[in-house]
Every structure is written in structure tokens, then in C-alpha cells.
Enzyme design. Structure first.
Site, mmCIF file in Angstrom:
data_model
loop_
_atom_site.group_PDB
_atom_site.id
_atom_site.type_symbol
_atom_site.label_atom_id
_atom_site.label_comp_id
_atom_site.label_asym_id
_atom_site.label_seq_id
_atom_site.Cartn_x
_atom_site.Cartn_y
_atom_site.Cartn_z
ATOM 1 N N ALA A 66 -6.719 -1.827 -5.222
ATOM 2 C CA ALA A 66 -6.199 -1.277 -3.975
ATOM 3 C C ALA A 66 -7.271 -0.362 -3.395
ATOM 4 O O ALA A 66 -8.092 0.187 -4.140
ATOM 5 C CB ALA A 66 -4.923 -0.513 -4.243
ATOM 6 N N GLY A 111 -5.117 -3.709 -8.480
ATOM 7 C CA GLY A 111 -4.386 -4.617 -7.590
ATOM 8 C C GLY A 111 -5.071 -5.974 -7.463
ATOM 9 O O GLY A 111 -4.415 -6.978 -7.186
ATOM 10 N N GLU A 114 -3.937 -7.864 -10.371
ATOM 11 C CA GLU A 114 -2.526 -8.205 -10.141
ATOM 12 C C GLU A 114 -2.405 -9.399 -9.199
ATOM 13 O O GLU A 114 -1.566 -10.285 -9.390
ATOM 14 C CB GLU A 114 -1.791 -6.995 -9.565
ATOM 15 C CG GLU A 114 -1.770 -5.849 -10.563
ATOM 16 C CD GLU A 114 -0.982 -4.659 -10.083
ATOM 17 O OE1 GLU A 114 -1.467 -3.990 -9.161
ATOM 18 O OE2 GLU A 114 0.110 -4.409 -10.612
ATOM 19 N N GLU A 134 -5.781 1.877 -13.458
ATOM 20 C CA GLU A 134 -4.794 2.759 -12.825
ATOM 21 C C GLU A 134 -4.502 4.046 -13.589
ATOM 22 O O GLU A 134 -4.363 5.111 -12.987
ATOM 23 C CB GLU A 134 -3.463 2.010 -12.609
ATOM 24 C CG GLU A 134 -3.456 1.126 -11.370
ATOM 25 C CD GLU A 134 -3.989 -0.268 -11.628
ATOM 26 O OE1 GLU A 134 -4.653 -0.486 -12.651
ATOM 27 O OE2 GLU A 134 -3.750 -1.147 -10.797
#
Ligand code: DAK
Length: 260
Positions: A66, A111, A114, A134
Site C-alpha cells: 500500500a 498489499g 495480498e 506490516e
């Protein structure tokens, strides 16, 4: 729709979707997430598209997570909204009627990992790197990563990767079952395309229902999964693809599937 952060190229029923922010290692900000959702929605409805390939622009990254710069400034309401958008995108990939293959050409972090895990399978460059940083940022994976990773490689390896925030090599990711196949960086897209072509040559209805049976079955007991599989098997006998596939075999010719 005009996309500012994506490139889309479609050839012979295979759409290659490239996240195009190489200056920030293709980090996912809310615009990219929104564009991905719109693009995948359109590609899912487009019956000429049989397979989607998802990759990142440049040589360094698939997606390095992200966008931390954007994320750092989010209010709690905006963070909630970002999570909802991201999770909607991940679920949309699961629910699409066609396979989505991740071609991981570099860093797949947070992300980005993911997003790759949401795809139906992953091919990667030998230079790719994988990880969930994270916990080092004071958060946890929020786009389904804890759930998808543990289902894919089991809780023990998922625990080690997520708790440590460690970045692992492509070889390790392959050994652990995150990646199906590794290639030299310059051969990655050709390898993915070859597999995509193989899939695109099959009956699209069968492929769509096989994806549904496997994905849905993972959330069922084995007995319910068997029952679901049997009902889909029955449904396929009402399709033109089943008649064409079996007819072509009996007539010793190549099937010409219509995807209906
Ligand atoms: N966000 C924003 N910019 C990034 C970025 C990222 N994730 N990753 C890299 N960049 C930018 C760098 O800031 C740098 O920009 P400039 O300084 O040139 O302006 C440029 O990309 C090149 O990066 P580096 O100079 O750092 O390149 P290096 O080769 O030295 O290092 C690296 C590569 C991948 C090791 C390093 O860039 C790095 O550590 N990047 C951050 C990786 C990371 O921590 N990613 C995980 C982010 S956390 C949520 C749902 C999901 C998530 C969060 C919430 N909700 C449910 C709310 C997901 C969270 C994450 O993904």
C-alpha cells in the site's frame, strides 16, 4: 474509462493488466485500487477475454505494498474506507468468472503480496521478493493476506512470515508453495502467456465453474464441497461447451468452444 495508473493490453483473449507507478514501485494508493476494481469489472464482463494477467511496470516491483505516503495521512474513517475498497477488490478477483494469474516481476510486499495471493495462482521472476512488512509499520495485513496466506501454505509458515515481517526470496516462496513457477526475469511474461493460452483454449464455462468449485469448496465441509461439485457437474451438461468438447473428442477434431 480512462486509467491513469494502469496499462491494459488484450491479445487473443488474454488481457494483461499492468500497474503503472514504477516511480514508487507500483505502490497501491486509493486511485490504483479504484482503477483496478473498475478495470477488472469490465474485463470480467468482456466475454472475449478468457484470462487476465496482473503484473507491475518496471523491473523492480510487482507492487511494493500500500502507498505508505498516502496511508500515513489517513483518518480512521478514511482507513476504514481504504480497507473496504481493498477487500472489495480482493473478493472481486476471487469471484471473477475467469482466471487471474499474477506475474510477479519484483517486490510483492504487503498489499502487493495480498493482491498476488488473491489471484488464482502466481508465477514469479527468480529475482522477485515476497513479504508482509506490516507489523514493522504497526499494523497487520488488511487485504485478506492473513486469511489467504494461511489457507495457501498453512498457519505455521504464514505465522513465521507475518510475525517476522521478513522478506523472502522467490526460491523460498516457491518452496513454500506461494509461487507455482519461477523464471528468469526476461522470460516471465512469456511463461505466463503460454499458460494463459493453454487455459484460453479450453472451454471458458468449464474453467469458470472449476474456479468457482475450488474457491467455494475451500469454505465448505468436504461433503458439502463434493455435493457442490456434483451439482456444477450436472449443470455443465446443459452447456454448448460440453456438447462441443465431448463431440470433438468423439469426432477426433479440435474443439471450438463458444463459452456458453
Ligand atoms: N509506498 C509508497 N512509496 C513507496 C513504497 C510504498 N509501499 N515502496 C517504495 N516506495 C517509493 C520509495 O519511497 C521511493 O520513492 P522516492 O524516495 O524515490 O521518492 C521509491 O519508491 C523507490 O523505493 P526505494 O528507494 O525505497 O527502493 P529500494 O530499492 O531502496 O527499496 C523496498 C525497495 C521495496 C525494500 C523499499 O522501497 C521498501 O521497503 N518499501 C516499502 C515496503 C513496505 O513496507 N510495503 C508494505 C506497505 S504496508 C489496509 C490494507 C492493506 C494494507 C494496509 C492497510 N487496511 C485494511 C486499512 C497494506 C499495507 C502495506 O502494504
Amino acid at each position: 474509462m480512462q486509467f491513469n495508473n494502469l496499462l491494459i493490453e488484450t491479445t487473443d483473449g488474454i488481457a494483461t493488466l499492468t500497474i503503472n507507478r514504477p516511480q514508487v514501485l507500483n505502490a497501491l494508493n486509493s486511485d490504483v485500487v479504484r482503477e483496478l476494481e473498475c478495470a477488472l469489472y469490465e474485463l470480467d464482463l468482456d466475454t472475449t477475454v478468457k484470462v487476465v494477467i496482473l503484473t507491475g511496470a518496471g523491473e523492480k516491483a510487482f507492487v511494493a505494498g500500500a502507498d505508505i505516503k498516502e496511508m500515513a495521512e489517513l483518518s480512521s474513517f478514511e482507513a476504514h474506507d481504504f480497507a473496504r475498497k481493498g477487500q472489495r477488490l480482493i473478493l472481486m478477483i476471487n469471484r471473477m468468472r475467469k482466471p487471474v494469474i499474477a506475474a510477479v516481476n519484483g517486490y510483492a510486499l504487503g498489499g502487493g503480496l495480498e493482491l498476488a495471493l488473491a489471484c488464482d495462482f502466481i508465477y514469479a521472476s527468480e529475482k522477485a521478493k515476497f513479504g508482509f512488512p506490516e507489523v514493522g509499520l504497526g499494523v497487520i495485513p488488511g487485504f485478506g493476506g492473513t486469511q489467504n496466506l494461511a489457507r495457501l501454505i498453512g498457519p505455521n509458515k504464514a505465522n513465521e512470515l507475518v510475525f517476522s515481517g521478513r522478506i523472502i526470496s522467490a526460491a523460498k516462496a516457491c518452496e513454500w508453495g506461494i509461487v507455482n513457477e519461477l523464471s528468469a526475469p526476461e522470460e516471465l511474461l512469456a511463461k505466463v502467456l503460454a499458460t494463459a493460452r493453454e487455459i484460453a483454449g479450453k472451454g471458458a464455462v468449464g474453467v469458470a465453474y472449476a474456479k468457482d468449485a475450488i474457491a467455494s469448496g475451500l469454505n465448505m465441509t468436504k461433503e458439502d464441497g463434493f455435493r457442490y461439485e456434483a451439482s456444477i457437474f450436472g449443470v455443465l451438461f446443459a452447456t454448448s461447451d460440453q456438447r462441443e468438447g465431448m463431440g470433438a473428442f468423439l469426432e477426433k477434431r479440435t474443439a471450438e468452444f463458444k463459452g456458453k
